[in-house]
Motif scaffolding. Structure first.
Motif, PDB file in Angstrom:
ATOM      1  N   ILE A 340       0.848  -1.198   0.000  1.00  0.00           N
ATOM      2  CA  ILE A 340       0.000   0.000   0.000  1.00  0.00           C
ATOM      3  C   ILE A 340       0.886   1.251   0.000  1.00  0.00           C
ATOM      4  N   ARG A 341       1.959   1.235   0.807  1.00  0.00           N
ATOM      5  CA  ARG A 341       2.884   2.391   0.826  1.00  0.00           C
ATOM      6  C   ARG A 341       3.530   2.623  -0.527  1.00  0.00           C
ATOM      7  N   VAL A 366     -14.792   1.754   3.960  1.00  0.00           N
ATOM      8  CA  VAL A 366     -14.188   2.610   2.943  1.00  0.00           C
ATOM      9  C   VAL A 366     -12.848   3.150   3.442  1.00  0.00           C
ATOM     10  N   SER A 367     -12.769   3.480   4.726  1.00  0.00           N
ATOM     11  CA  SER A 367     -11.549   4.116   5.224  1.00  0.00           C
ATOM     12  C   SER A 367     -10.480   3.114   5.653  1.00  0.00           C
ATOM     13  N   ALA A 368     -10.864   1.817   5.730  1.00  0.00           N
ATOM     14  CA  ALA A 368      -9.997   0.836   6.398  1.00  0.00           C
ATOM     15  C   ALA A 368      -8.566   0.755   5.869  1.00  0.00           C
ATOM     16  N   ALA A 369      -8.379   0.896   4.563  1.00  0.00           N
ATOM     17  CA  ALA A 369      -7.034   0.690   4.027  1.00  0.00           C
ATOM     18  C   ALA A 369      -6.245   1.998   3.946  1.00  0.00           C
ATOM     19  N   ALA A 370      -6.846   3.108   4.357  1.00  0.00           N
ATOM     20  CA  ALA A 370      -6.155   4.391   4.218  1.00  0.00           C
ATOM     21  C   ALA A 370      -6.446   5.309   5.389  1.00  0.00           C
ATOM     22  N   ALA A 375      -6.025  10.849   9.325  1.00  0.00           N
ATOM     23  CA  ALA A 375      -5.558  11.115  10.688  1.00  0.00           C
ATOM     24  C   ALA A 375      -4.699  12.370  10.736  1.00  0.00           C
ATOM     25  N   GLN A 376      -4.864  13.081  11.851  1.00  0.00           N
ATOM     26  CA  GLN A 376      -3.984  14.205  12.120  1.00  0.00           C
ATOM     27  C   GLN A 376      -3.419  13.996  13.504  1.00  0.00           C
TER      28      GLN A 376
END
Ligand SMILES: Nc1ncnc2c1ncn2[C@@H]1O[C@H](COP(=O)(O)OP(=O)(O)OP(=O)(O)O)[C@@H](O)[C@H]1O
Ligand SMILES: [Mg+2]
Length: 510
Positions: A340-341, A366-370, A375-376
């Motif tokens: 993924i990176r 939807v957010s699981a892989a990214a 995030a901040q």
């Protein structure tokens, strides 16, 4: 007896906490016919069959059901089976570690004073599996069989229950052409023996071949019932009924802009994880350019998925060798995170096993892989997460009341759209899509092709693995054929035809 009505479902309505899945559907099935139910993803097809078979008990829906002239009110699946109604669900439900014989008689064992009579069980199982055209030993474990054969075991199991009405929910979705053809002839054979069959399928060619009657449902309502012997019983008529408009082109227009090479794989070789002496991918080399859609064609078991998964963070196989270059630089992808990176995404064909968290809602999936993108300072911005998920819901036209809906409760096709959203949101440079339209209706396929085209237009390198040759021919700029783990051919869009591809896909086979 043929021609008389065996089943009538009148004015069936069912809602799930406020969501109307069925809104007054009626259907009438004649004894001995093959009756198809067609409709878009989320139209209510599977729900209707679950109402019929008692998965949703009497009282949990409105309307009534008459089977063989009698009003019925099934409270469980056992009740409907006692009347000879057997449903084979969209997801197969065999126990992998038990044998064929054990599966056929599971819950229905041949008992003599509480002791299972194995001789009788194996003898009867042998007869049943012969009836569905399997030549396996009844003692073979399910996990040793491919999906095509598992499907046949499910039917053998149905036959053991003295089935009168057999319901098949997308039985060929995961089957290759050969296994599908076999299954369809088996259904025709059962029809010859007087067994009535209801089949749900998105493959209209199959419907055209096998169905006597088609009922189309849309948004939980019956649109029409078509007699397939009639003069205007065409695929386009069914499509028009399903989507409410004509769909002349199955593929959206596209003007490919192909750039530099993004991905180069050289001499990729992968061994089977358990049977470690067996090569599953054999010295495969290929390239994909920016803006290019590259297809992979192959028969079931040819090694397409194994190739993709082994590349994607070594999620499959052992003793992997070979080199991967991205934009000319050699890269390593030892784990899924590393893949993924490196800007890779792999949307899997098997959404139940690897693709989705079924108890999570759409937002979480939807957010699981990214999550990193949301995030901040290590804290996930839930508000943005929600907005992102909601934008995919509208862009991908995911049918769900909100992004807080639990993914496991979406219809099959809508789950597939969630898988795609999840991987597109990672913002990959290389996107590998494994059977991206499996179980997806014709209208939604068009939407998904549009999305794939758009990703290519953004300069991404897109790989599409598909068992449907017309899909690859309509979508890809270039197609590789794979047979027994080896890349056996490469053809450009201009030179590609089903015949050339088939020739390469069967290379080296007898
Ligand atoms: N257990 C459930 N809880 C909540 N909603 C549900 C549940 N089961 C189905 N639904 C909703 O009911 C509608 C009909 O779903 P159903 O599974 O019957 O569709 P389908 O026609 O079989 O679609 P597909 O072709 O994608 O399999 C969908 O909007 C679905 O999200
Ligand atoms: Mg369904």
């Amino acid at each position: 007896m043929a021609g008389t009505t065996i089943l009538k479902m009148n004015d069936i309505s069912k809602d799930f906490s406020g969501v109307k899945a069925l809104d007054g559907v009626s259907i009438e099935v004649r004894r001995g016919e093959v009756h198809a139910i067609c409709g878009e993803n989320g139209a209510g097809k599977s729900t209707l069959m679950k109402v019929l078979s008692g998965v949703y008990p009497a009282g949990s829906f409105d309307g009534d059901i008459e089977f063989e002239g009698k009003k019925v009110a099934y409270r469980t699946i056992n009740d409907s089976e006692a009347d000879g109604i057997v449903i084979i669900h969209q997801e197969l439900a065999l126990s992998p570690y038990l044998s064929i014989a054990e599966n056929i008689f599971l819950g229905n064992e041949n008992q003599k004073r509480g002791v299972i009579d194995w001789n009788k069980t194996n003898r009867e199982a042998a007869l049943l599996i012969a009836r569905v055209g399997l030549s396996e030993n009844p003692a073979t474990k399910i996990l040793e069989l491919g999906v095509g054969k598992q499907q046949l075991v499910e039917i053998a199991k149905a036959l053991s229950k003295q089935v009168k009405l057999l319901i098949l929910d997308e039985p060929t979705a995961a089957l290759n052409d050969e296994d599908s053809a076999h299954l369809l002839s088996l259904i025709e054979q059962l029809r010859g023996q007087g067994i009535t069959c209801i089949i749900i399928s998105h493959k209209l060619k199959e419907i055209k071949r096998i169905a006597d009657t088609v009922t189309v449902i849309r948004d939980g309502k019956t649109i029409e019932t078509i007699d397939m012997a009639g003069p205007d019983a065409t695929e386009s008529r069914i499509i028009r009924s399903m989507v409410g408009r004509d769909l002349n082109n199955l593929f959206p227009p596209r003007d490919p802009k192909i750039g530099e090479e993004v991905l180069r794989v050289e001499n990729w070789t992968v061994f089977h994880p358990v049977d470690t002496a067996r090569k599953v991918v054999d010295d495969a080399s290929f390239t994909v350019r920016a803006g290019e859609i590259v297809g992979f064609a192959g028969l079931m078991g040819a090694g397409r998925t194994e190739l993709a998964m082994s590349l994607f963070g070594r999620s499959y196989g052992t003793n992997i060798s070979g080199t991967v270059y991205k934009n000319g630089q050699e890269i390593q992808m030892r784990t899924v995170d590393e893949a993924i990176r490196n800007g890779f995404a792999y949307a899997t064909e098997d959404r139940k096993r690897y693709g989705l968290n079924l108890i999570g809602d759409i937002t979480q999936n939807v957010s699981a892989a990214a999550l990193g993108k949301l995030a901040q300072l290590g804290v996930i911005d839930r508000n943005r997460e929600y907005k992102v998920a909601d934008s995919y819901r509208s862009k991908m036209n995911i049918k769900a009341p909100s992004v807080s809906s639990i993914t496991g409760k979406l219809s099959g096709g809508n789950q597939q759209k969630v898988v795609l959203s999840k991987w597109i949101f990672t913002g990959p440079d290389v996107l590998i899509l494994d059977e991206p339209t499996r179980g997806i209706d014709v209208g939604a396929k068009y939407e998904i092709y549009g999305i794939i085209n758009e990703l290519a237009a953004q300069g991404k390198a897109v790989v599409v693995i598909s068992s449907e040759l017309p899909e690859l021919l309509g979508l890809a700029d270039r197609i590789y054929a794979i047979s027994e783990g080896k890349l056996t051919g490469e053809v450009s869009r201009e030179d590609a035809s089903q015949e050339t591809l088939m020739h390469y896909m069967t290379a080296g086979k007898d």
